[in-house]
Design a protein around this motif. Structure first.
Motif, PDB file in Angstrom:
ATOM      1  N   ARG A 164       0.801  -1.226   0.000  1.00 45.38           N
ATOM      2  CA  ARG A 164       0.000   0.000   0.000  1.00 45.38           C
ATOM      3  C   ARG A 164       0.837   1.280   0.000  1.00 45.38           C
ATOM      4  NH1 ARG A 164      -4.360  -1.082   4.687  1.00 45.38           N
ATOM      5  NH2 ARG A 164      -4.959   1.028   4.095  1.00 45.38           N
ATOM      6  N   PHE A 165       1.564   1.523   1.080  1.00 46.57           N
ATOM      7  CA  PHE A 165       2.148   2.846   1.233  1.00 46.57           C
ATOM      8  C   PHE A 165       3.403   3.074   0.393  1.00 46.57           C
ATOM      9  CE2 PHE A 165      -0.820   2.952   4.656  1.00 46.57           C
ATOM     10  CZ  PHE A 165      -1.155   4.287   4.781  1.00 46.57           C
ATOM     11  N   LEU A 166       4.316   2.119   0.330  1.00 53.71           N
ATOM     12  CA  LEU A 166       5.523   2.352  -0.464  1.00 53.71           C
ATOM     13  C   LEU A 166       5.211   2.484  -1.957  1.00 53.71           C
ATOM     14  CD1 LEU A 166       8.265   0.186   1.312  1.00 53.71           C
ATOM     15  CD2 LEU A 166       7.894   2.657   1.420  1.00 53.71           C
ATOM     16  N   LEU A 223     -12.961   8.440  -4.495  1.00 49.82           N
ATOM     17  CA  LEU A 223     -11.763   8.976  -5.138  1.00 49.82           C
ATOM     18  C   LEU A 223     -11.653   8.541  -6.596  1.00 49.82           C
ATOM     19  CD1 LEU A 223      -9.001   8.656  -2.382  1.00 49.82           C
ATOM     20  CD2 LEU A 223      -9.921  10.750  -3.374  1.00 49.82           C
ATOM     21  N   ASN A 224     -12.176   7.369  -6.931  1.00 47.58           N
ATOM     22  CA  ASN A 224     -12.100   6.889  -8.311  1.00 47.58           C
ATOM     23  C   ASN A 224     -12.814   7.832  -9.269  1.00 47.58           C
ATOM     24  OD1 ASN A 224     -10.607   4.579  -7.748  1.00 47.58           O
ATOM     25  ND2 ASN A 224     -12.422   3.381  -7.259  1.00 47.58           N
ATOM     26  N   LYS A 263      -4.748   2.754  -0.546  1.00 45.96           N
ATOM     27  CA  LYS A 263      -6.098   2.234  -0.234  1.00 45.96           C
ATOM     28  C   LYS A 263      -6.769   2.975   0.920  1.00 45.96           C
ATOM     29  CE  LYS A 263      -4.705  -2.299  -1.960  1.00 45.96           C
ATOM     30  NZ  LYS A 263      -4.433  -3.718  -1.646  1.00 45.96           N
ATOM     31  N   PRO A 264      -6.837   4.313   0.815  1.00 46.74           N
ATOM     32  CA  PRO A 264      -7.586   5.050   1.833  1.00 46.74           C
ATOM     33  C   PRO A 264      -9.085   4.798   1.679  1.00 46.74           C
ATOM     34  CG  PRO A 264      -6.923   6.536   0.080  1.00 46.74           C
ATOM     35  CD  PRO A 264      -6.289   5.205  -0.222  1.00 46.74           C
ATOM     36  N   ASP A 265      -9.839   5.012   2.727  1.00 44.86           N
ATOM     37  CA  ASP A 265     -11.289   4.824   2.675  1.00 44.86           C
ATOM     38  C   ASP A 265     -12.011   6.074   2.177  1.00 44.86           C
ATOM     39  OD1 ASP A 265     -11.851   2.049   3.886  1.00 44.86           O
ATOM     40  OD2 ASP A 265     -10.416   2.919   5.280  1.00 44.86           O
ATOM     41  N   GLN A 292      -8.108   9.360   4.743  1.00 42.72           N
ATOM     42  CA  GLN A 292      -8.568   8.747   5.993  1.00 42.72           C
ATOM     43  C   GLN A 292      -8.634   7.225   5.840  1.00 42.72           C
ATOM     44  OE1 GLN A 292     -12.635   9.627   7.245  1.00 42.72           O
ATOM     45  NE2 GLN A 292     -11.964   9.795   9.365  1.00 42.72           N
ATOM     46  N   PHE A 293      -8.225   6.538   6.903  1.00 40.33           N
ATOM     47  CA  PHE A 293      -8.223   5.076   6.915  1.00 40.33           C
ATOM     48  C   PHE A 293      -9.082   4.593   8.074  1.00 40.33           C
ATOM     49  CE2 PHE A 293      -4.389   6.627   4.999  1.00 40.33           C
ATOM     50  CZ  PHE A 293      -4.196   5.813   3.886  1.00 40.33           C
ATOM     51  N   PHE A 294      -9.894   3.576   7.801  1.00 41.60           N
ATOM     52  CA  PHE A 294     -10.742   3.008   8.852  1.00 41.60           C
ATOM     53  C   PHE A 294     -10.122   1.729   9.399  1.00 41.60           C
ATOM     54  CE2 PHE A 294     -14.510   4.924   6.374  1.00 41.60           C
ATOM     55  CZ  PHE A 294     -14.391   6.128   7.036  1.00 41.60           C
ATOM     56  N   ILE A 295     -10.409   1.449  10.655  1.00 50.21           N
ATOM     57  CA  ILE A 295     -10.059   0.148  11.211  1.00 50.21           C
ATOM     58  C   ILE A 295     -10.869  -0.895  10.452  1.00 50.21           C
ATOM     59  CG2 ILE A 295     -10.174  -1.292  13.297  1.00 50.21           C
ATOM     60  CD1 ILE A 295      -9.956   1.349  14.914  1.00 50.21           C
ATOM     61  N   PRO A 296     -10.218  -1.937   9.919  1.00 52.29           N
ATOM     62  CA  PRO A 296     -10.925  -2.920   9.081  1.00 52.29           C
ATOM     63  C   PRO A 296     -12.211  -3.426   9.737  1.00 52.29           C
ATOM     64  CG  PRO A 296      -8.577  -3.367   9.046  1.00 52.29           C
ATOM     65  CD  PRO A 296      -8.788  -2.271  10.043  1.00 52.29           C
TER      66      PRO A 296
END
Length: 319
Positions: A18-20, A176-177, A272-274, A292-296
């Protein structure tokens, strides 16, 4: 100056998948800033001519075991090639998968070392990855810059503190898409993008040339911070007219940014931000995008990780 840690399986997944990959799209070189509690990737923070990007992780989000010490309040910072870092992580993962077995399986150690490279007379700093397989260990050295001095770390910390300041009004873009697809079409029209954000929850993006004007409006978005009620008598007016009137009343701000910078910031979708929040800093200093990211499995914000970008403004516009 010492740093040693073990990347957790969750941390490996966050970085490798994801992040890298997202940070690699932002630029080749970034600062890695390690503190007692956080690991922070900083793109372009000391330069004002490009997209600034900050990815921050609490140590528990990436590591099982985390040890750091330095004479600068246990802070260590250096520059690193993101693509080389990503390659080392991916290679280590494949070695773990192929050869890992027993209690040492999937134990990916990362530490700062000094080594004497071939044909060199001076030892050089490296971020070293050590992967232990069934009968052997594989070591990979990622070259880094000389760690920053105390004054340079202070400069980086100051820039980070400034970059953490939030706009007074933020609007949420859940899809975002949709925005990314629209911006991809806009890139073929011109180079400059006008962005307006209102306290009513409206986001306007528009690109204009002598031949064509292309724009999109996202209305009734969730607003965080200062908000206001849109005048009911303006509902049937055009998007541009409503935006201009909101700006004249002080209920909206507009800025002009590079379409290339805006498109690059959207590459953060690889993390993969929410959802994402957009806001304009006071006096139109920059356009800020907060992912923003949510706890799965929940709608609760995961406060252990954060990612945001600041886009330089070409024309401060109006507010």
């Amino acid at each position: 100056m010492k740093f040693k840690a073990f990347l957790s399986e969750h941390g490996v997944n966050l970085l490798e998948r994801r992040f890298l990959p997202a940070l690699d799209k932002m630029g080749k070189i970034c600062h890695l800033f390690l503190t007692r509690d956080h690991a922070i990737f900083l793109h372009n923070l000391l330069n004002g001519d490009g997209v600034q990007c900050i990815a921050q992780f609490r140590k528990e989000a990436l590591f099982d075991d985390y040890r750091i010490s330095s004479q600068n309040e246990d802070r260590i910072a250096f520059t690193i090639d993101v693509s080389l870092l990503l390659r080392a992580v991916r290679s280590s993962v494949s070695i773990c998968t192929e050869f890992g077995n027993g209690p040492s399986a999937n134990r990916l150690q990362i530490k700062l070392v000094k080594k004497l490279p071939p044909n060199c007379t001076q030892p050089m700093p490296f971020l070293t990855f050590e992967t232990k397989g069934y009968k052997s260990a594989v070591i990979q050295d990622v070259p880094i810059s000389k760690p920053l001095s105390r004054a340079e770390v202070l400069e980086l910390q100051t820039a980070l503190d400034v970059a953490q300041e939030l706009p007074q009004t933020l609007v949420q873009v859940p899809d975002l898409n949709q925005l990314q697809n629209f911006v991809e079409r806009m890139k073929h029209v011109g180079d400059l993008l006008n962005v307006a954000i209102s306290k009513y929850g409206d986001l306007h993006v528009q690109i204009s040339t002598t031949l064509i004007t292309l724009g999109a409006e996202f209305r009734k978005l969730l607003v965080i911070g200062e908000q206001a009620e849109a005048p009911s008598e303006e509902r049937n007016l055009s998007a541009q007219t409503r935006s201009e009137r909101a700006i004249s009343r002080g209920d909206a701000q507009s800025v002009q940014v590079s379409i290339r910078h805006f498109s690059r910031s959207l590459q953060c979708h690889l993390a993969k931000p929410d959802c994402a929040f957009y806001g304009i800093a006071p006096q139109g200093a920059c356009l800020t995008v907060i992912f923003q990211f949510f706890i799965p499995g929940t709608r609760q914000t995961d406060k252990s990780i954060s990612l945001h970008c600041r886009l330089p403004v070409l024309d401060p516009g109006s507010s």
